[in-house]
Scaffold this motif. Structure first.
Motif, PDB file in Angstrom:
ATOM      1  N   GLY A   1       0.814  -1.214   0.000  1.00  0.00           N
ATOM      2  CA  GLY A   1       0.000   0.000   0.000  1.00  0.00           C
ATOM      3  C   GLY A   1       0.843   1.256   0.000  1.00  0.00           C
ATOM      4  N   GLY A   2       0.204   2.376  -0.254  1.00  0.00           N
ATOM      5  CA  GLY A   2       0.874   3.665  -0.245  1.00  0.00           C
ATOM      6  C   GLY A   2       1.511   4.004  -1.586  1.00  0.00           C
ATOM      7  N   ALA A   3       2.183   5.139  -1.587  1.00  0.00           N
ATOM      8  CA  ALA A   3       2.823   5.639  -2.804  1.00  0.00           C
ATOM      9  C   ALA A   3       4.079   4.841  -3.128  1.00  0.00           C
ATOM     10  CB  ALA A   3       3.155   7.115  -2.636  1.00  0.00           C
ATOM     11  N   VAL A   4       4.461   4.879  -4.409  1.00  0.00           N
ATOM     12  CA  VAL A   4       5.561   4.076  -4.929  1.00  0.00           C
ATOM     13  C   VAL A   4       6.651   5.000  -5.472  1.00  0.00           C
ATOM     14  CG1 VAL A   4       6.163   2.355  -6.674  1.00  0.00           C
ATOM     15  CG2 VAL A   4       3.938   2.267  -5.553  1.00  0.00           C
ATOM     16  N   THR A   5       7.902   4.685  -5.193  1.00  0.00           N
ATOM     17  CA  THR A   5       9.009   5.436  -5.772  1.00  0.00           C
ATOM     18  C   THR A   5       9.328   4.894  -7.165  1.00  0.00           C
ATOM     19  OG1 THR A   5      10.744   3.985  -4.937  1.00  0.00           O
ATOM     20  CG2 THR A   5      10.022   5.783  -3.472  1.00  0.00           C
ATOM     21  N   ILE A   6      10.092   5.652  -7.917  1.00  0.00           N
ATOM     22  CA  ILE A   6      10.511   5.197  -9.244  1.00  0.00           C
ATOM     23  C   ILE A   6      11.350   3.927  -9.111  1.00  0.00           C
ATOM     24  CG2 ILE A   6      11.782   5.804 -11.348  1.00  0.00           C
ATOM     25  CD1 ILE A   6       9.158   7.428 -10.801  1.00  0.00           C
ATOM     26  N   GLY A   7      12.249   3.889  -8.147  1.00  0.00           N
ATOM     27  CA  GLY A   7      13.073   2.702  -7.932  1.00  0.00           C
ATOM     28  C   GLY A   7      12.250   1.464  -7.626  1.00  0.00           C
ATOM     29  N   GLU A   8      11.222   1.595  -6.791  1.00  0.00           N
ATOM     30  CA  GLU A   8      10.353   0.452  -6.482  1.00  0.00           C
ATOM     31  C   GLU A   8       9.600  -0.009  -7.728  1.00  0.00           C
ATOM     32  OE1 GLU A   8       9.061   1.212  -1.864  1.00  0.00           O
ATOM     33  OE2 GLU A   8       8.160   2.479  -3.415  1.00  0.00           O
ATOM     34  N   MET A   9       9.122   0.945  -8.505  1.00  0.00           N
ATOM     35  CA  MET A   9       8.377   0.630  -9.718  1.00  0.00           C
ATOM     36  C   MET A   9       9.236  -0.167 -10.699  1.00  0.00           C
ATOM     37  SD  MET A   9       6.679   3.427 -12.288  1.00  0.00           S
ATOM     38  CE  MET A   9       8.238   4.051 -12.898  1.00  0.00           C
ATOM     39  N   LEU A  10      10.513   0.191 -10.805  1.00  0.00           N
ATOM     40  CA  LEU A  10      11.404  -0.451 -11.771  1.00  0.00           C
ATOM     41  C   LEU A  10      11.846  -1.852 -11.362  1.00  0.00           C
ATOM     42  CD1 LEU A  10      13.614   2.594 -12.823  1.00  0.00           C
ATOM     43  CD2 LEU A  10      11.674   1.563 -14.041  1.00  0.00           C
ATOM     44  N   GLN A  11      11.490  -2.303 -10.188  1.00  0.00           N
ATOM     45  CA  GLN A  11      11.840  -3.652  -9.745  1.00  0.00           C
ATOM     46  C   GLN A  11      10.902  -4.720 -10.318  1.00  0.00           C
ATOM     47  OE1 GLN A  11      12.121  -3.787  -5.468  1.00  0.00           O
ATOM     48  NE2 GLN A  11      13.411  -1.957  -5.400  1.00  0.00           N
ATOM     49  N   TYR A  12       9.871  -4.288 -11.037  1.00  0.00           N
ATOM     50  CA  TYR A  12       8.867  -5.216 -11.563  1.00  0.00           C
ATOM     51  C   TYR A  12       8.740  -5.058 -13.076  1.00  0.00           C
ATOM     52  CZ  TYR A  12       7.798  -5.644  -6.656  1.00  0.00           C
ATOM     53  OH  TYR A  12       7.900  -5.875  -5.302  1.00  0.00           O
ATOM     54  N   PRO A  13       8.253  -6.099 -13.760  1.00  0.00           N
ATOM     55  CA  PRO A  13       8.041  -5.977 -15.209  1.00  0.00           C
ATOM     56  C   PRO A  13       7.061  -4.840 -15.506  1.00  0.00           C
ATOM     57  CG  PRO A  13       7.747  -8.255 -14.480  1.00  0.00           C
ATOM     58  CD  PRO A  13       7.879  -7.419 -13.238  1.00  0.00           C
ATOM     59  N   LEU A  14       7.400  -4.031 -16.501  1.00  0.00           N
ATOM     60  CA  LEU A  14       6.567  -2.892 -16.867  1.00  0.00           C
ATOM     61  C   LEU A  14       6.024  -3.038 -18.287  1.00  0.00           C
ATOM     62  CD1 LEU A  14       8.605   0.181 -15.564  1.00  0.00           C
ATOM     63  CD2 LEU A  14       6.414  -0.638 -14.709  1.00  0.00           C
ATOM     64  N   ALA A  15       4.763  -2.718 -18.447  1.00  0.00           N
ATOM     65  CA  ALA A  15       4.151  -2.564 -19.761  1.00  0.00           C
ATOM     66  C   ALA A  15       3.912  -1.068 -19.925  1.00  0.00           C
ATOM     67  CB  ALA A  15       2.838  -3.337 -19.834  1.00  0.00           C
ATOM     68  N   LEU A  16       4.372  -0.514 -21.042  1.00  0.00           N
ATOM     69  CA  LEU A  16       4.310   0.930 -21.231  1.00  0.00           C
ATOM     70  C   LEU A  16       3.768   1.306 -22.598  1.00  0.00           C
ATOM     71  CD1 LEU A  16       7.834   1.772 -19.772  1.00  0.00           C
ATOM     72  CD2 LEU A  16       5.630   1.980 -18.600  1.00  0.00           C
ATOM     73  N   MET A  17       3.272   2.526 -22.673  1.00  0.00           N
ATOM     74  CA  MET A  17       2.863   3.106 -23.950  1.00  0.00           C
ATOM     75  C   MET A  17       4.128   3.509 -24.715  1.00  0.00           C
ATOM     76  SD  MET A  17      -0.379   3.260 -24.413  1.00  0.00           S
ATOM     77  CE  MET A  17      -1.692   4.410 -24.551  1.00  0.00           C
ATOM     78  N   PRO A  18       4.065   3.536 -26.053  1.00  0.00           N
ATOM     79  CA  PRO A  18       5.208   3.983 -26.839  1.00  0.00           C
ATOM     80  C   PRO A  18       5.486   5.478 -26.609  1.00  0.00           C
ATOM     81  CG  PRO A  18       3.463   3.127 -28.272  1.00  0.00           C
ATOM     82  CD  PRO A  18       2.948   3.101 -26.876  1.00  0.00           C
ATOM     83  N   PRO A  19       6.697   5.939 -26.901  1.00  0.00           N
ATOM     84  CA  PRO A  19       7.058   7.347 -26.682  1.00  0.00           C
ATOM     85  C   PRO A  19       6.212   8.356 -27.460  1.00  0.00           C
ATOM     86  CG  PRO A  19       9.026   6.038 -26.983  1.00  0.00           C
ATOM     87  CD  PRO A  19       7.864   5.137 -27.277  1.00  0.00           C
ATOM     88  N   ALA A  20       5.536   7.951 -28.522  1.00  0.00           N
ATOM     89  CA  ALA A  20       4.678   8.876 -29.266  1.00  0.00           C
ATOM     90  C   ALA A  20       3.460   9.295 -28.434  1.00  0.00           C
ATOM     91  CB  ALA A  20       4.211   8.239 -30.570  1.00  0.00           C
ATOM     92  N   PHE A  21       3.140   8.532 -27.399  1.00  0.00           N
ATOM     93  CA  PHE A  21       2.032   8.847 -26.510  1.00  0.00           C
ATOM     94  C   PHE A  21       2.582   9.533 -25.270  1.00  0.00           C
ATOM     95  CE2 PHE A  21       0.418   5.684 -29.289  1.00  0.00           C
ATOM     96  CZ  PHE A  21      -0.940   5.864 -29.357  1.00  0.00           C
ATOM     97  N   ASP A  22       1.750  10.369 -24.642  1.00  0.00           N
ATOM     98  CA  ASP A  22       2.214  11.125 -23.482  1.00  0.00           C
ATOM     99  C   ASP A  22       2.716  10.224 -22.364  1.00  0.00           C
ATOM    100  OD1 ASP A  22       2.513  13.668 -21.962  1.00  0.00           O
ATOM    101  OD2 ASP A  22       1.113  12.614 -20.639  1.00  0.00           O
ATOM    102  N   LEU A  23       2.052   9.113 -22.108  1.00  0.00           N
ATOM    103  CA  LEU A  23       2.512   8.221 -21.044  1.00  0.00           C
ATOM    104  C   LEU A  23       3.878   7.640 -21.367  1.00  0.00           C
ATOM    105  CD1 LEU A  23      -0.838   6.470 -20.134  1.00  0.00           C
ATOM    106  CD2 LEU A  23       0.457   8.061 -18.713  1.00  0.00           C
TER     107      LEU A  23
END
Length: 169
Positions: free
Chosen positions: A74-96
């Motif tokens: 629970g609670g807020a997540v740091t960038i470092g914590e987020m990067l410890q898990y597999p990420l699915a992301l939007m391509p750079p052409a999208f704002d996300l």
């Protein structure tokens, strides 16, 4: 979209609707060139030929399965914590996709996504099926899945994640 389109079609049954998922710059161009009558964009830039009818602040959240270790904590997540898990992301052409590039640059970290897609549905499925995570606008989250205890939307501890705008033109 599912709630909006059904009601809209019931009220205007003779009106044809086409929905295209495009990078935000392409959405702006489609509206500016009158190829689209309505555009919905996440964090669009100002455009001299477009009038924005409504905007709202929409923070970016980390979407995870409710059983995910970060959701359990629970609670807020740091960038470092987020990067410890597999990420699915939007391509750079999208704002996300651009947001994650800015986060990587400002935090001086490398981001290696497991999956890149321009489909919000694919992003949701990715987190539903395992220990992966994705960045998503708070407006895109299916609250019934959160209320049902299937998904969790966690705040991200970074100013860039709170500065995004959702615009309707």
């Amino acid at each position: 979209m599912e709630e909006v389109l059904s009601d809209f079609h019931m009220h205007y049954p003779k009106l044809d609707v086409a929905v295209d998922i495009l990078p935000f710059n392409d959405v702006l161009e489609e509206v500016a060139q009158s190829r689209a009558h309505i555009g919905l964009a996440y964090n669009p830039l100002a455009h001299p030929d477009i009038v924005y009818r409504a905007t709202s602040s929409q923070p970016v959240v980390l979407l995870v399965n409710a059983a995910h270790p970060l959701a359990q904590r629970g609670g807020a997540v740091t960038i470092g914590e987020m990067l410890q898990y597999p990420l699915a992301l939007m391509p750079p052409a999208f704002d996300l996709g651009q947001l994650i590039e800015m986060l990587a640059y400002t935090e001086n970290v490398e981001v290696r996504p497991t999956l890149v897609t321009n489909s919000l549905q694919v992003l949701r499925q990715f987190v539903t099926r395992g220990d992966g995570a994705t960045l998503i606008g708070a407006f895109s989250v299916l609250y019934r899945e959160i209320d049902a205890g299937e998904l969790a939307a966690l705040p991200i501890l970074h100013p860039y994640s709170r500065q995004r705008k959702h615009a309707f033109s």
